[in-house]
Motif scaffolding. Structure first.
Motif, short mmCIF file in Angstrom:
data_model
loop_
_atom_site.label_atom_id
_atom_site.label_comp_id
_atom_site.label_asym_id
_atom_site.label_seq_id
_atom_site.Cartn_x
_atom_site.Cartn_y
_atom_site.Cartn_z
N VAL A 1 0.84 -1.20 0.00
CA VAL A 1 0.00 0.00 0.00
C VAL A 1 0.88 1.26 0.00
CG1 VAL A 1 -1.63 1.34 1.40
CG2 VAL A 1 -2.01 -1.09 1.04
N LEU A 2 1.92 1.27 0.82
CA LEU A 2 2.82 2.43 0.84
C LEU A 2 3.54 2.58 -0.50
CD1 LEU A 2 4.35 2.20 4.43
CD2 LEU A 2 2.68 3.86 3.58
N GLY A 3 3.92 1.47 -1.10
CA GLY A 3 4.56 1.52 -2.41
C GLY A 3 3.64 2.10 -3.47
N LYS A 4 2.35 1.73 -3.41
CA LYS A 4 1.39 2.28 -4.37
C LYS A 4 1.12 3.75 -4.09
CE LYS A 4 -0.75 -1.41 -6.57
NZ LYS A 4 -1.63 -1.62 -7.67
N LEU A 5 1.19 4.17 -2.83
CA LEU A 5 1.03 5.59 -2.52
C LEU A 5 2.22 6.40 -3.02
CD1 LEU A 5 -0.46 5.52 1.09
CD2 LEU A 5 -1.61 6.21 -1.00
N ILE A 6 3.40 5.82 -2.93
CA ILE A 6 4.61 6.51 -3.40
C ILE A 6 4.62 6.58 -4.92
CG2 ILE A 6 7.13 6.33 -3.54
CD1 ILE A 6 7.01 5.15 -0.67
N MET A 7 4.17 5.51 -5.58
CA MET A 7 4.14 5.45 -7.05
C MET A 7 2.70 5.28 -7.52
SD MET A 7 7.35 3.02 -7.99
CE MET A 7 7.05 3.25 -9.72
N PRO A 8 1.92 6.36 -7.49
CA PRO A 8 0.52 6.23 -7.92
C PRO A 8 0.42 5.99 -9.42
CG PRO A 8 1.03 8.52 -7.51
CD PRO A 8 2.24 7.72 -7.11
N GLY A 9 -0.68 5.44 -9.83
CA GLY A 9 -0.93 5.19 -11.25
C GLY A 9 -1.86 4.02 -11.41
N LYS A 10 -2.25 3.80 -12.66
CA LYS A 10 -3.15 2.69 -12.95
C LYS A 10 -2.33 1.41 -13.10
CE LYS A 10 -6.91 5.13 -15.11
NZ LYS A 10 -7.82 5.17 -16.25
N ASP A 11 -2.60 0.47 -12.25
CA ASP A 11 -1.96 -0.82 -12.30
C ASP A 11 -3.02 -1.89 -12.34
OD1 ASP A 11 0.74 0.04 -12.06
OD2 ASP A 11 0.41 0.39 -9.93
N PRO A 12 -2.82 -2.91 -13.17
CA PRO A 12 -3.76 -4.02 -13.12
C PRO A 12 -3.57 -4.79 -11.83
CG PRO A 12 -1.97 -4.49 -14.64
CD PRO A 12 -1.80 -3.08 -14.17
N GLY A 13 -4.63 -5.29 -11.32
CA GLY A 13 -4.55 -6.04 -10.07
C GLY A 13 -5.15 -5.24 -8.94
N GLY A 14 -5.55 -5.94 -7.94
CA GLY A 14 -6.18 -5.28 -6.81
C GLY A 14 -5.46 -5.58 -5.52
N PHE A 15 -6.23 -5.94 -4.53
CA PHE A 15 -5.76 -6.17 -3.17
C PHE A 15 -4.71 -7.27 -3.11
CE2 PHE A 15 -6.45 -8.11 1.06
CZ PHE A 15 -6.14 -7.01 1.84
N VAL A 16 -4.96 -8.37 -3.78
CA VAL A 16 -4.04 -9.51 -3.74
C VAL A 16 -2.71 -9.16 -4.41
CG1 VAL A 16 -3.67 -11.89 -4.48
CG2 VAL A 16 -5.91 -11.19 -3.63
N VAL A 17 -2.76 -8.47 -5.55
CA VAL A 17 -1.53 -8.08 -6.24
C VAL A 17 -0.75 -7.09 -5.39
CG1 VAL A 17 -0.60 -6.95 -8.30
CG2 VAL A 17 -2.48 -8.56 -8.51
N THR A 18 -1.44 -6.20 -4.69
CA THR A 18 -0.77 -5.26 -3.80
C THR A 18 -0.01 -6.00 -2.70
OG1 THR A 18 -2.44 -3.57 -4.21
CG2 THR A 18 -1.13 -3.31 -2.22
N ILE A 19 -0.65 -7.00 -2.10
CA ILE A 19 0.02 -7.79 -1.06
C ILE A 19 1.21 -8.54 -1.65
CG2 ILE A 19 -0.22 -9.76 0.49
CD1 ILE A 19 -3.08 -8.89 1.02
N LEU A 20 1.03 -9.13 -2.82
CA LEU A 20 2.12 -9.89 -3.43
C LEU A 20 3.31 -9.00 -3.77
CD1 LEU A 20 0.16 -12.35 -5.74
CD2 LEU A 20 1.26 -12.83 -3.55
N ILE A 21 3.03 -7.80 -4.27
CA ILE A 21 4.11 -6.85 -4.56
C ILE A 21 4.82 -6.46 -3.26
CG2 ILE A 21 4.56 -4.45 -5.26
CD1 ILE A 21 2.53 -4.90 -7.51
N GLY A 22 4.07 -6.23 -2.21
CA GLY A 22 4.67 -5.89 -0.92
C GLY A 22 5.50 -7.03 -0.34
N VAL A 23 5.00 -8.25 -0.42
CA VAL A 23 5.75 -9.40 0.09
C VAL A 23 7.01 -9.61 -0.73
CG1 VAL A 23 5.69 -11.91 0.39
CG2 VAL A 23 3.75 -10.55 1.11
N ALA A 24 6.90 -9.48 -2.05
CA ALA A 24 8.09 -9.59 -2.90
C ALA A 24 9.08 -8.49 -2.56
CB ALA A 24 7.69 -9.51 -4.38
N GLY A 25 8.59 -7.29 -2.29
CA GLY A 25 9.47 -6.19 -1.88
C GLY A 25 10.14 -6.47 -0.54
N ALA A 26 9.40 -7.07 0.38
CA ALA A 26 9.99 -7.42 1.68
C ALA A 26 11.08 -8.46 1.51
CB ALA A 26 8.90 -7.93 2.62
#
Length: 86
Positions: free
Chosen positions: A17-42
């Motif tokens: 969520v913080l990553g999406k706030l820092i880099m706003p824009g239209k991205d495909p995917g919703g809640f699950v993709v956001t979590i997966l991007i965050g976990v991959a980032g972690a």
């Protein structure tokens, strides 16, 4: 942060969520993709910190590193998706 699956999901959600706030824009995917991007980032941040012999001991350090990793993963995700859609 607890090293359980629930802990990884929580830090992934916050970092995504913080990553999406820092880099706003239209991205495909919703809640699950956001979590997966965050976990991959972690995971990415943990790998980089470990390879550089940096200990992430504080709670805020974990979240900051995971958010930085999520921003990197989100940038790579956008680069790949943009090139594939051309």
């Amino acid at each position: 942060m607890d090293r359980s699956i629930l802990g990884w999901l929580l830090i992934g959600l916050v970092a995504g969520v913080l990553g999406k706030l820092i880099m706003p824009g239209k991205d495909p995917g919703g809640f699950v993709v956001t979590i997966l991007i965050g976990v991959a980032g972690a995971f990415l941040a943990g790998f980089i910190a470990k390879s550089m012999h940096v200990a992430l001991v504080g709670g805020w350090e974990n979240y900051a590193a995971a958010t930085g990793g999520a921003v990197i993963v989100l940038a790579l995700y956008r680069l790949i998706v943009t090139r594939r859609n051309r």
